[in-house]
Design a protein around this motif. Structure first.
Motif, PDB file in Angstrom:
ATOM      1  N   ASN A 152      -2.337  -3.080  10.388  1.00 53.50           N
ATOM      2  CA  ASN A 152      -2.088  -2.252   9.211  1.00 53.50           C
ATOM      3  C   ASN A 152      -1.920  -0.783   9.581  1.00 53.50           C
ATOM      4  OD1 ASN A 152      -2.192  -4.500   7.576  1.00 53.50           O
ATOM      5  ND2 ASN A 152      -4.332  -4.198   7.016  1.00 53.50           N
ATOM      6  N   ARG A 166       0.857  -1.194   0.000  1.00 52.83           N
ATOM      7  CA  ARG A 166       0.000   0.000   0.000  1.00 52.83           C
ATOM      8  C   ARG A 166       0.883   1.230   0.000  1.00 52.83           C
ATOM      9  NH1 ARG A 166      -4.795  -0.909   4.398  1.00 52.83           N
ATOM     10  NH2 ARG A 166      -5.950  -2.475   3.243  1.00 52.83           N
ATOM     11  N   GLN A 167       0.344   2.315  -0.497  1.00 55.19           N
ATOM     12  CA  GLN A 167       1.064   3.575  -0.497  1.00 55.19           C
ATOM     13  C   GLN A 167       0.193   4.659   0.100  1.00 55.19           C
ATOM     14  OE1 GLN A 167       2.099   4.195  -4.604  1.00 55.19           O
ATOM     15  NE2 GLN A 167       3.995   3.051  -4.365  1.00 55.19           N
ATOM     16  N   VAL A 168       0.830   5.546   0.862  1.00 54.90           N
ATOM     17  CA  VAL A 168       0.141   6.709   1.408  1.00 54.90           C
ATOM     18  C   VAL A 168       0.938   7.946   1.022  1.00 54.90           C
ATOM     19  CG1 VAL A 168      -0.971   5.536   3.323  1.00 54.90           C
ATOM     20  CG2 VAL A 168       1.304   6.457   3.638  1.00 54.90           C
ATOM     21  N   ALA A 202       0.452  -4.219   3.858  1.00 58.42           N
ATOM     22  CA  ALA A 202      -0.807  -4.305   4.592  1.00 58.42           C
ATOM     23  C   ALA A 202      -1.314  -5.742   4.475  1.00 58.42           C
ATOM     24  CB  ALA A 202      -1.831  -3.339   4.014  1.00 58.42           C
ATOM     25  N   SER A 215       5.522   3.617   1.104  1.00 60.87           N
ATOM     26  CA  SER A 215       4.961   2.285   0.880  1.00 60.87           C
ATOM     27  C   SER A 215       5.138   1.415   2.119  1.00 60.87           C
ATOM     28  CB  SER A 215       5.671   1.605  -0.296  1.00 60.87           C
ATOM     29  OG  SER A 215       5.465   2.336  -1.472  1.00 60.87           O
ATOM     30  N   TYR A 216       4.199   0.508   2.334  1.00 61.13           N
ATOM     31  CA  TYR A 216       4.280  -0.459   3.428  1.00 61.13           C
ATOM     32  C   TYR A 216       3.443  -1.669   3.053  1.00 61.13           C
ATOM     33  CZ  TYR A 216      -0.348   1.209   4.774  1.00 61.13           C
ATOM     34  OH  TYR A 216      -1.676   1.531   4.777  1.00 61.13           O
ATOM     35  N   ARG A 219       5.357   6.040   7.911  1.00 61.33           N
ATOM     36  CA  ARG A 219       5.394   7.504   7.898  1.00 61.33           C
ATOM     37  C   ARG A 219       6.538   8.032   8.765  1.00 61.33           C
ATOM     38  NH1 ARG A 219       0.673  10.257   6.050  1.00 61.33           N
ATOM     39  NH2 ARG A 219      -1.041   8.839   5.629  1.00 61.33           N
ATOM     40  N   GLU A 279       1.368   1.470   8.806  1.00 55.18           N
ATOM     41  CA  GLU A 279       1.313   2.767   8.123  1.00 55.18           C
ATOM     42  C   GLU A 279       1.996   3.843   8.948  1.00 55.18           C
ATOM     43  OE1 GLU A 279      -1.880   6.120   6.615  1.00 55.18           O
ATOM     44  OE2 GLU A 279      -2.585   4.076   6.931  1.00 55.18           O
ATOM     45  N   GLN A 280       1.715   3.861  10.240  1.00 52.68           N
ATOM     46  CA  GLN A 280       2.325   4.859  11.113  1.00 52.68           C
ATOM     47  C   GLN A 280       3.847   4.689  11.150  1.00 52.68           C
ATOM     48  OE1 GLN A 280       1.192   4.647  15.240  1.00 52.68           O
ATOM     49  NE2 GLN A 280       1.880   6.714  15.643  1.00 52.68           N
TER      50      GLN A 280
END
Length: 85
Positions: A63, A30-32, A42, A39-40, A71, A67-68
């Motif tokens: 997940n 996934r990408q934020v 999930a 990217s990470y 970041r 994500e945290q």
């Protein structure tokens, strides 16, 4: 019917809702968007029969932590890059 796994969480989805198949864990990239794209991995449940995917509360928390962490790592990398230049 819900069952109680050994880690104390309640698992409502021991089988696929679509076909009744057995689940396995799957990982998706996934990408934020932060200042830059991060990217990470999930995790989801994926049916081994029909491919249906779903996320339960436990994987949703996992997940969110991933994500945290992604970041924070991206911010740390940017700070180090600024210091090096």
């Amino acid at each position: 019917m819900p069952t109680q796994p050994s880690d104390g969480t309640l698992n409502h989805r021991q089988i696929c809702d679509r076909c009744g198949g057995a689940p396995s864990r799957a990982a998706r990239s996934r990408q934020v968007a932060d200042v830059e794209t991060v990217s990470y991995l999930a995790f989801t449940w994926a049916c081994s029969v029909c491919g249906n995917t779903w996320i339960d509360d436990r994987l949703e928390r996992l997940n969110a932590q991933a994500e945290q962490a992604a970041r924070l790592e991206a911010r740390h990398t940017r700070v180090l890059a600024r210091r090096a230049s």
